[in-house]
Design a protein around this motif. Sequence first.
Motif, PDB file in Angstrom:
ATOM      1  N   TRP A  23      46.324   8.307 -47.323  1.00 50.05           N
ATOM      2  CA  TRP A  23      46.096   7.377 -48.432  1.00 50.05           C
ATOM      3  C   TRP A  23      45.048   6.335 -48.068  1.00 50.05           C
ATOM      4  O   TRP A  23      44.157   6.030 -48.859  1.00 50.05           O
ATOM      5  N   ARG A  24      45.149   5.784 -46.849  1.00 54.88           N
ATOM      6  CA  ARG A  24      44.194   4.751 -46.441  1.00 54.88           C
ATOM      7  C   ARG A  24      42.778   5.295 -46.402  1.00 54.88           C
ATOM      8  O   ARG A  24      41.829   4.612 -46.774  1.00 54.88           O
ATOM      9  N   TRP A  25      42.619   6.504 -45.906  1.00 57.28           N
ATOM     10  CA  TRP A  25      41.291   7.121 -45.833  1.00 57.28           C
ATOM     11  C   TRP A  25      40.682   7.253 -47.225  1.00 57.28           C
ATOM     12  O   TRP A  25      39.540   6.864 -47.453  1.00 57.28           O
ATOM     13  N   ARG A  26      41.465   7.772 -48.152  1.00 52.94           N
ATOM     14  CA  ARG A  26      40.992   7.932 -49.520  1.00 52.94           C
ATOM     15  C   ARG A  26      40.688   6.582 -50.152  1.00 52.94           C
ATOM     16  O   ARG A  26      39.661   6.398 -50.811  1.00 52.94           O
ATOM     17  N   ASN A  27      41.591   5.621 -49.948  1.00 52.17           N
ATOM     18  CA  ASN A  27      41.411   4.295 -50.527  1.00 52.17           C
ATOM     19  C   ASN A  27      40.145   3.621 -49.994  1.00 52.17           C
ATOM     20  O   ASN A  27      39.402   2.978 -50.742  1.00 52.17           O
ATOM     21  N   HIS A  77      41.941  -1.379 -60.399  1.00 49.06           N
ATOM     22  CA  HIS A  77      42.263  -0.034 -59.901  1.00 49.06           C
ATOM     23  C   HIS A  77      42.875  -0.092 -58.506  1.00 49.06           C
ATOM     24  O   HIS A  77      43.885   0.568 -58.228  1.00 49.06           O
ATOM     25  N   ASP A  78      42.290  -0.889 -57.615  1.00 46.25           N
ATOM     26  CA  ASP A  78      42.781  -0.948 -56.241  1.00 46.25           C
ATOM     27  C   ASP A  78      44.182  -1.561 -56.192  1.00 46.25           C
ATOM     28  O   ASP A  78      45.030  -1.135 -55.402  1.00 46.25           O
ATOM     29  N   PHE A  84      51.281   1.615 -56.704  1.00 48.23           N
ATOM     30  CA  PHE A  84      51.848   2.929 -57.020  1.00 48.23           C
ATOM     31  C   PHE A  84      52.049   3.796 -55.788  1.00 48.23           C
ATOM     32  O   PHE A  84      52.852   4.736 -55.804  1.00 48.23           O
ATOM     33  N   ASN A  85      51.319   3.495 -54.711  1.00 49.38           N
ATOM     34  CA  ASN A  85      51.489   4.264 -53.483  1.00 49.38           C
ATOM     35  C   ASN A  85      52.370   3.540 -52.462  1.00 49.38           C
ATOM     36  O   ASN A  85      52.356   3.872 -51.276  1.00 49.38           O
ATOM     37  N   LEU A  95      46.575  -7.889 -52.214  1.00 53.18           N
ATOM     38  CA  LEU A  95      47.068  -8.062 -53.574  1.00 53.18           C
ATOM     39  C   LEU A  95      46.843  -9.498 -54.035  1.00 53.18           C
ATOM     40  O   LEU A  95      46.480  -9.741 -55.191  1.00 53.18           O
ATOM     41  N   VAL A  96      47.064 -10.451 -53.130  1.00 47.43           N
ATOM     42  CA  VAL A  96      46.800 -11.857 -53.460  1.00 47.43           C
ATOM     43  C   VAL A  96      45.315 -12.046 -53.745  1.00 47.43           C
ATOM     44  O   VAL A  96      44.924 -12.685 -54.741  1.00 47.43           O
TER      45      VAL A  96
END
Length: 231
Positions: A23-27, A77-78, A84-85, A95-96
Amino acid sequence: ALRRLALALPQPAAVRSRPGRVWRWRNLLVSFAHSVLAGLWALLSLWHSPELLSDIQDGYSVSGHLLVCFSSGYFIHDTLDIIFNHQSRSSWEYLVHHAMAISAFVSLIITGRFLVAAVLLLLVEVSNIFLTVRMLLKMSNVPSPALYEANKYINLVMYFAFRLAPQAYLTWYFLRYVEVQGQGAFLTANLLLLDAMILMYFSRLLRSDFFPSLRKGSAGRDVDGEKFLID
């Protein structure tokens, strides 16, 4: 679309072998694409309309307005991608940051004021190009340390030129010229909070890449849950 493309691209063995890293790689690949587009867009907007710099509060350009809309979309989106993940706990700082950016950018889009300030802030994406490359290299365990070393110093220069310098200038401008009321007060508060976050991240970067002996408690830690591999 970029997220689907990132999944289809080949992944380094170090990423494939650790499920938490996929997930981190894709993100990060999506983040890299945004940094390239937004960073170059901000540079071109200011190069094409340098007169905007003389009116940070009320200057306006269609290109700058669309850039702020585009980056707002990326931050939304991020944020959703993180939530969601189930990465909220490990990425709460971001997020902040995203909440601050989205709320500030939406206010600029609605009022049409301080758009130039947003374009200046988005110069940070030029720095983020090299910061993201750094994190991708770390994740992939690239066998060439020379590549990481070269990017390490480029990243430091870009951090000063496109992150610290614009941030310092805008902080000085807001504290000196912007009325601390209404939208001005809201944006000034956001800017000061962002100052604190940037300095905190800068100190982490220096400890990790230039003064590793000063790091505490990072040896042997599983970093699969940390989105940005600060260590």
